[in-house]
Enzyme design. Structure first.
Site, PDB file in Angstrom:
ATOM      1  N   ASP A 173       1.279  -1.164  -0.129  1.00  0.00           N
ATOM      2  CA  ASP A 173       0.061   0.217   0.026  1.00  0.00           C
ATOM      3  C   ASP A 173       0.409   1.614  -0.055  1.00  0.00           C
ATOM      4  O   ASP A 173       1.337   1.142   0.952  1.00  0.00           O
ATOM      5  CB  ASP A 173      -0.740   0.124   1.153  1.00  0.00           C
ATOM      6  CG  ASP A 173      -2.326   0.730   0.901  1.00  0.00           C
ATOM      7  OD1 ASP A 173      -3.339   0.610   0.578  1.00  0.00           O
ATOM      8  OD2 ASP A 173      -2.012   3.003   1.379  1.00  0.00           O
ATOM      9  N   ILE A 174       0.858   1.512  -0.607  1.00  0.00           N
ATOM     10  CA  ILE A 174       1.352   3.329  -0.597  1.00  0.00           C
ATOM     11  C   ILE A 174       1.061   4.233   0.274  1.00  0.00           C
ATOM     12  O   ILE A 174      -0.480   4.622   0.594  1.00  0.00           O
ATOM     13  CB  ILE A 174       1.325   4.721  -2.011  1.00  0.00           C
ATOM     14  CG1 ILE A 174       1.521   3.654  -3.429  1.00  0.00           C
ATOM     15  CG2 ILE A 174       1.845   5.177  -2.270  1.00  0.00           C
ATOM     16  CD1 ILE A 174       0.951   4.040  -4.526  1.00  0.00           C
ATOM     17  N   GLU A 216      -4.375   2.401  -3.567  1.00  0.00           N
ATOM     18  CA  GLU A 216      -3.550   2.908  -3.998  1.00  0.00           C
ATOM     19  C   GLU A 216      -2.867   1.551  -3.379  1.00  0.00           C
ATOM     20  O   GLU A 216      -1.390   1.110  -3.069  1.00  0.00           O
ATOM     21  CB  GLU A 216      -2.629   3.629  -2.921  1.00  0.00           C
ATOM     22  CG  GLU A 216      -3.502   3.577  -1.770  1.00  0.00           C
ATOM     23  CD  GLU A 216      -4.483   4.124  -0.785  1.00  0.00           C
ATOM     24  OE1 GLU A 216      -4.991   4.460   0.130  1.00  0.00           O
ATOM     25  OE2 GLU A 216      -5.623   4.353  -1.769  1.00  0.00           O
TER      26      GLU A 216
END
Length: 306
Positions: A173-174, A216
């Site tokens: 996950d960003i 994301e």
């Protein structure tokens, strides 16, 4: 392009092979329908085009065509039926049960090659449509549906493997992506997603799976032991954060968090969704601990701790 030739007449088979090779395609041969079904139903060997002789012992070409069409294949082979009979009713039967084309013996080489080319064009169009359906439009990675399908294929291959090996499934996950969108706008956010995807894809081997899992969030699936998975995670983390993401006069520092489960070859009782859930749980532990890091565990050790 792989062409399966199903014919119990050795001479006719050799003639057909010569035409297939003149067309620049790879010929696979068998003299019976049972073997043809086995080849076609195996996702690792499914031919794009199948040339079937009508008259064969036990199961004839017509019945074989019906059986092939009943298989649940993602890519439907283009089937050419061959027969020495020229009656219109026979041709109609062949087309009714799922043959795409029909040709009479003796085969005219140039015409047959032209029909192979038609099959090739149709198969390539089908492959393109499948690719579009499986691809995330923004990043070019697999989408969620295709990722799960790919992971299931990897798991099946792991279970069949003669080697004592293992795989790893990573959910990533960003970090603070909402802040990037809110600060710089969705256009920059989209460019960050694309650039992160490119860095990620370049950090794994071509036969391994990288997918945009939603928003994301990303999924990565690799063949790796626990020690190898640790190396992969360190490399991914460093690659994503190694340099700024620059867009005209904007420079952004981007990091990612990762959760990873290692799947043992002998673990055949759990589903891909269970593995994803455990990797996601590890990811959220990382996010709660401050982000920009990874957590790694074998599925058996996670299970044992519950």
């Amino acid at each position: 392009m792989h062409v399966l030739i199903v014919d119990d007449n050795d001479i006719d088979c050799l003639i057909t092979i010569s035409f297939v090779e003149k067309a620049g395609m790879n010929a696979i041969t068998t003299n019976n329908a049972t073997k043809a079904l086995e080849i076609t139903s195996n996702r690792d060997t499914t031919p794009e085009i199948i040339v079937v002789d009508w008259m064969m012992p036990e199961v004839n070409g017509l019945e074989l065509c019906q059986k092939i069409r009943a298989l649940n294949l993602s890519l439907t082979p283009y089937i050419i039926m061959i027969t020495s009979n020229s009656f219109g009713q026979i041709e109609q039967k062949a087309l009714d049960v799922g043959a795409d084309d029909f040709i009479e013996k003796p085969i005219h080489g140039a015409v047959f090659i032209a029909r192979l080319r038609v099959g090739e064009r149709i198969v390539k169009m089908q492959q393109k449509l499948l690719s579009l359906a499986d691809t995330d439009e923004l990043t070019g990675l697999l989408n969620r549906r295709a990722a799960i399908k790919a992971c299931e294929t990897h798991l099946a291959r792991l279970a069949r493997s003669d080697k004592s090996t293992s795989h790893c499934l990573i959910i990533a996950d960003i970090d603070f992506f909402k802040h990037i969108n809110d600060t710089y706008g969705h256009q920059i956010g989209d460019r960050v997603l694309t650039d992160v995807s490119n860095r990620m894809r370049n950090s794994i081997r071509p036969f391994e799976t990288a997918a945009r899992f939603g928003g994301e969030e990303f999924l990565i699936y690799c063949e790796a032991t626990e020690a190898e998975a640790d190396i992969i995670l360190r490399r991914l983390r460093q690659t994503i954060a190694s340099s700024e993401y620059s867009y005209n006069d904007i420079s952004i520092n981007v990091t990612m968090s990762f959760g990873c489960v290692v799947i043992n070859k002998h673990d055949t009782k759990h589903t891909i969704n269970e593995f994803i859930k455990k990797a996601d749980d590890l990811l959220y532990e990382v996010k709660n601990d401050g982000r920009n890091d990874y957590k790694l565990a074998s599925y058996s050790s996670i299970e044992g701790s519950e």
